[in-house]
Design an enzyme around this catalytic site. Structure first.
Site, mmCIF file in Angstrom:
data_model
loop_
_atom_site.group_PDB
_atom_site.id
_atom_site.type_symbol
_atom_site.label_atom_id
_atom_site.label_comp_id
_atom_site.label_asym_id
_atom_site.label_seq_id
_atom_site.Cartn_x
_atom_site.Cartn_y
_atom_site.Cartn_z
ATOM 1 N N ARG A 139 43.541 4.191 -53.677
ATOM 2 C CA ARG A 139 43.710 4.305 -52.219
ATOM 3 C C ARG A 139 42.430 4.030 -51.434
ATOM 4 O O ARG A 139 42.300 4.455 -50.290
ATOM 5 C CB ARG A 139 44.273 5.679 -51.837
ATOM 6 C CG ARG A 139 45.620 5.985 -52.475
ATOM 7 C CD ARG A 139 46.304 7.166 -51.803
ATOM 8 N NE ARG A 139 47.517 7.530 -52.518
ATOM 9 C CZ ARG A 139 47.586 8.467 -53.458
ATOM 10 N NH1 ARG A 139 46.506 9.161 -53.781
ATOM 11 N NH2 ARG A 139 48.722 8.726 -54.071
ATOM 12 N N LYS A 161 40.225 -8.335 -42.606
ATOM 13 C CA LYS A 161 41.572 -8.765 -43.006
ATOM 14 C C LYS A 161 41.549 -9.099 -44.493
ATOM 15 O O LYS A 161 40.777 -9.948 -44.936
ATOM 16 C CB LYS A 161 41.995 -10.009 -42.227
ATOM 17 C CG LYS A 161 42.566 -9.712 -40.849
ATOM 18 C CD LYS A 161 43.285 -10.943 -40.319
ATOM 19 C CE LYS A 161 43.852 -10.726 -38.937
ATOM 20 N NZ LYS A 161 44.545 -11.936 -38.450
ATOM 21 N N GLU A 203 36.684 -23.759 -38.948
ATOM 22 C CA GLU A 203 36.649 -22.405 -38.366
ATOM 23 C C GLU A 203 35.455 -22.238 -37.433
ATOM 24 O O GLU A 203 35.484 -21.398 -36.529
ATOM 25 C CB GLU A 203 36.640 -21.338 -39.472
ATOM 26 C CG GLU A 203 37.850 -21.360 -40.399
ATOM 27 C CD GLU A 203 39.098 -20.652 -39.840
ATOM 28 O OE1 GLU A 203 39.105 -20.260 -38.663
ATOM 29 O OE2 GLU A 203 40.079 -20.507 -40.604
ATOM 30 N N LYS A 245 33.124 -13.590 -33.467
ATOM 31 C CA LYS A 245 34.142 -12.842 -34.212
ATOM 32 C C LYS A 245 33.901 -11.331 -34.098
ATOM 33 O O LYS A 245 34.846 -10.553 -33.921
ATOM 34 C CB LYS A 245 34.182 -13.271 -35.675
ATOM 35 C CG LYS A 245 35.237 -12.516 -36.476
ATOM 36 C CD LYS A 245 35.889 -13.313 -37.543
ATOM 37 C CE LYS A 245 37.083 -12.548 -38.117
ATOM 38 N NZ LYS A 245 37.714 -13.235 -39.235
ATOM 39 N N GLU A 255 44.497 -6.308 -34.547
ATOM 40 C CA GLU A 255 45.258 -7.388 -33.925
ATOM 41 C C GLU A 255 46.442 -6.883 -33.115
ATOM 42 O O GLU A 255 47.566 -7.348 -33.252
ATOM 43 C CB GLU A 255 45.712 -8.415 -34.998
ATOM 44 C CG GLU A 255 46.054 -9.772 -34.400
ATOM 45 C CD GLU A 255 46.131 -10.892 -35.437
ATOM 46 O OE1 GLU A 255 45.240 -10.979 -36.286
ATOM 47 O OE2 GLU A 255 47.093 -11.664 -35.381
ATOM 48 N N ARG A 259 42.731 -10.069 -30.711
ATOM 49 C CA ARG A 259 42.300 -10.648 -31.982
ATOM 50 C C ARG A 259 43.138 -11.855 -32.394
ATOM 51 O O ARG A 259 42.680 -12.727 -33.137
ATOM 52 C CB ARG A 259 42.327 -9.583 -33.082
ATOM 53 C CG ARG A 259 41.799 -10.120 -34.404
ATOM 54 C CD ARG A 259 41.538 -9.047 -35.448
ATOM 55 N NE ARG A 259 41.059 -9.684 -36.668
ATOM 56 C CZ ARG A 259 40.475 -9.065 -37.663
ATOM 57 N NH1 ARG A 259 40.284 -7.771 -37.619
ATOM 58 N NH2 ARG A 259 40.077 -9.734 -38.730
ATOM 59 N N ASN A 263 43.426 -16.831 -34.389
ATOM 60 C CA ASN A 263 44.381 -17.621 -35.169
ATOM 61 C C ASN A 263 44.672 -18.965 -34.521
ATOM 62 O O ASN A 263 45.651 -19.632 -34.879
ATOM 63 C CB ASN A 263 45.688 -16.838 -35.343
ATOM 64 C CG ASN A 263 45.496 -15.616 -36.207
ATOM 65 O OD1 ASN A 263 44.827 -15.677 -37.236
ATOM 66 N ND2 ASN A 263 46.064 -14.496 -35.793
ATOM 67 N N HIS A 266 46.140 -21.805 -36.469
ATOM 68 C CA HIS A 266 46.636 -21.241 -37.728
ATOM 69 C C HIS A 266 48.156 -21.229 -37.828
ATOM 70 O O HIS A 266 48.693 -21.214 -38.926
ATOM 71 C CB HIS A 266 46.098 -19.829 -37.925
ATOM 72 C CG HIS A 266 44.648 -19.797 -38.331
ATOM 73 N ND1 HIS A 266 43.632 -20.286 -37.533
ATOM 74 C CD2 HIS A 266 44.035 -19.338 -39.452
ATOM 75 C CE1 HIS A 266 42.470 -20.129 -38.142
ATOM 76 N NE2 HIS A 266 42.686 -19.550 -39.315
ATOM 77 N N HIS A 270 49.349 -22.782 -41.031
ATOM 78 C CA HIS A 270 50.060 -22.071 -42.092
ATOM 79 C C HIS A 270 51.338 -22.809 -42.484
ATOM 80 O O HIS A 270 51.724 -22.822 -43.659
ATOM 81 C CB HIS A 270 50.390 -20.642 -41.651
ATOM 82 C CG HIS A 270 49.201 -19.728 -41.680
ATOM 83 N ND1 HIS A 270 49.221 -18.466 -41.128
ATOM 84 C CD2 HIS A 270 47.955 -19.881 -42.193
ATOM 85 C CE1 HIS A 270 48.044 -17.898 -41.303
ATOM 86 N NE2 HIS A 270 47.255 -18.735 -41.941
ATOM 87 N N HIS A 283 42.635 -24.525 -46.758
ATOM 88 C CA HIS A 283 42.983 -23.762 -45.558
ATOM 89 C C HIS A 283 42.302 -24.356 -44.319
ATOM 90 O O HIS A 283 42.946 -24.569 -43.285
ATOM 91 C CB HIS A 283 42.573 -22.300 -45.743
ATOM 92 C CG HIS A 283 42.755 -21.444 -44.528
ATOM 93 N ND1 HIS A 283 43.991 -21.178 -43.984
ATOM 94 C CD2 HIS A 283 41.849 -20.811 -43.737
ATOM 95 C CE1 HIS A 283 43.838 -20.412 -42.914
ATOM 96 N NE2 HIS A 283 42.551 -20.177 -42.743
#
Lengths: 384, 384
Positions: A139, A161, A203, A245, A255, A259, A263, A266, A270, A283
């Site tokens: 955890r 993330k 990026e 960032k 997010e 935030r 993306n 993206h 994606h 990517h």
């Protein structure tokens, strides 16, 4: 859209000093520094504030292990009684549960406890998987990012993330889990293949149109130096990207709103990655092409001029990235893109949420009519 | 050991009212209520403050689905446009990644988004897996606990511990992730097999020696009513257990210190479960027996009198739980227990941390010499 006030850029491309530069991520008791500089792997100062523990685990991949694992091991040896290394198979195609489980197996086989520190030595795939392993093992155990690609240094290693892919969607299983420290050693970029350098630049370029047009100017002026991996240029690109960032993540860690602008490119990207099969395009390549499509959508929505679309397209092309989308379906290409984009994490109740340029240097998140999105896809994709 | 001041018990076993009783977990913006009462599944008030979303998923198991899924579905229908059900295979042996992935598959196949709400309808296994799925799906979606076993109502559904097992250790992969609401409908316990009722009583009994000797007195006096599933007795047992747990978790959500006392009996218990193979003994059975061993250790360490060990042993036995440990290895039984306990999450650098009774109604976490632990194991286990 929230109002935002971006901190001014520090002096561009100052001469490199022996002391690592530092950008702070401010998240209360989860705050941490990003250290940026050359020679950091062997720099005692970079490893001063590590979490205390009996054991540490370096998680890397089989390509990077022979290049850097020994040097990181040597840097960590003074801090931990035992330092182990796990080398994962290389590539986005392995960013799944089976590979993640290799980390858990190794941790448990060595009797790792709740204080064991994980070090992610690699690019986005290694960083995302190590971060999710750290979030989930018992955890939650501490972890440190040591990004080895430009993409990871300017984006994926910062902000917490973490995720693995699911056959039905990219980064679908993961956690928001902040590292304890990020060490960006620019020397690690020396062995980076040209294709991956370009992918990282996608990026970097991203931060311009969504937040800082002066930075976009700087990238255009310094693109050759960046493509030649000149340390001073890379140092500024990494630092300014991390500053932007850090400022976004500091306001919206999970997010809830702002935030999402990170993306940009993206949503289309994606769809390309999923449609081509993970790993076919890098990517950053998919994001580069996705930014062209998102810019075109912004123009079609009347938010920006054609000139900014062309300017971005030119820069992305010169950075060595694709600017034409792949054909994902021979009979209904736009339909396939739409279908894949509906699975995007930003979608709500089946409505796709696009990050658009809302005027130069400013981003917004909004929906768009399917018909308009189809036109954008037809415009931007290779024809049959 | 921190000083602590437990809130006084409310009036024991008051007559049941039509309004659900409520215990609050106080964790800032992650606070939530536990509702306790009869008939809650069909009680509109119990489902008033649900998170808004387009879709909801009931996660349950194949045994419970025919009993309760339809009633929960009816209760949720007014709140969500679509309510889906996923039924997992039943039992601790299925608390693994493969089963967890059935939840992710279903969520993605139905195009679930970041707001989709998960409802855990089941015991500890369903609750732990649903909670971890909610923590990880798209990096976090809301979830609600609807515990169907006594053990889940008094312990596992409250406090945000979620996890799956790894072949090398129980609950090794998971997250701290709080539910939005916990609905303890006592009517759901009517179909609970006697063996599972006893297993739940183990976690009820636990709260006595570590925090509240008056509650231990009450359990002794009301054991017959509890074993007969009398609603008023169950209501008080659930409420007082949740009050004590809420008070501990409110001070130490992520088990930095105090919260570890809730693992009384669990260090020995986890060794039994792992050594026998998950599912051979119920979790509560292993904890019941583990409490006898932990009490004996406390006495051997000079912290409590023999009389309290015997009192606890008698109560655990009368609750229908095992009080003698199983033989895990014919040649070195104590060695096998020690080996398994070193994998416990509380262990640090290979040193086992035991939760002991530090005087009646007070717990502490400490290590103990291997030789002494071996004697305790030899004392408490069936001989060859």
């Amino acid at each position: 859209m929230q109002a935002f006030f971006l901190p001014a850029a520090t002096s561009a491309a100052a001469p490199l000093s022996a002391v690592p530069e530092q950008v702070q991520i401010s998240l209360g008791d989860r705050s941490y520094p990003i250290l940026i500089g050359t020679g950091l792997l062997g720099h005692a100062q970079a490893w001063a504030g590590l979490p205390q523990a009996a054991t540490a685990f370096i998680v890397t991949n089989t390509t990077l292990q022979p290049l850097y694992a020994e040097r990181l091991q040597a840097a960590l040896q003074p801090h931990y009684a035992a330092v182990f290394t796990v080398a994962l198979p290389d590539g986005e195609a392995h960013k799944n549960w089976q590979t993640l489980n290799l980390i858990f197996d190794a941790l448990l086989q060595q009797g790792s406890d709740r204080k064991t520190v994980l070090f992610a030595l690699g690019g986005g795939v290694v960083g995302d998987m190590t971060g999710f392993a750290a979030a989930s093992y018992m955890r939650g155990v501490p972890f440190v990012q040591v990004p080895t690609t430009l993409l990871a240094q300017v984006d994926s290693s910062v902000g917490g993330k973490t995720a693995i892919n699911h056959p039905l969607g990219k980064n679908m299983i993961g956690a928001f889990y902040q590292p304890h420290l990020v060490v960006c050693d620019l020397d690690l970029l020396k062995t980076l293949p040209r294709r991956e350098l370009s992918a990282g630049l996608a990026e970097v370029i991203k931060y311009g149109p969504i937040a800082d047009m002066a930075f976009l100017d700087w990238i255009e002026s310094n693109l050759d130096a960046l493509l030649a991996s000149e340390p001073a240029a890379l140092a500024h690109a990494v630092k300014r990207s991390c500053e932007i960032k850090a400022w976004v993540v500091g306001q919206d860690e999970r997010e809830g709103g702002l935030r999402a602008i990170l993306n940009f490119g993206h949503t289309f990207g994606h769809a390309i990655e999923a449609g081509m099969g993970y790993g076919a395009w890098l990517h950053g390549e998919a994001v580069g092409c996705g930014m062209v499509m998102a810019a075109r959508l912004s123009q079609r929505l009347g938010l920006i001029d054609e000139s900014l679309v062309l300017r971005l397209t030119r820069l992305i092309h010169h950075a060595g990235l694709p600017v034409q989308g792949p054909l994902l379906d021979e009979t209904d290409n736009a339909g396939r893109y739409l279908q894949l984009m509906r699975l995007d994490k930003k979608s709500e109740a089946g409505e796709i949420r696009f990050v658009v340029i809302d005027g130069p240097g400013r981003a917004a998140v909004r929906s768009a009519p399917d018909a308009l999105v189809r036109e954008v896809i037809d415009d931007c994709c290779l024809s049959v």
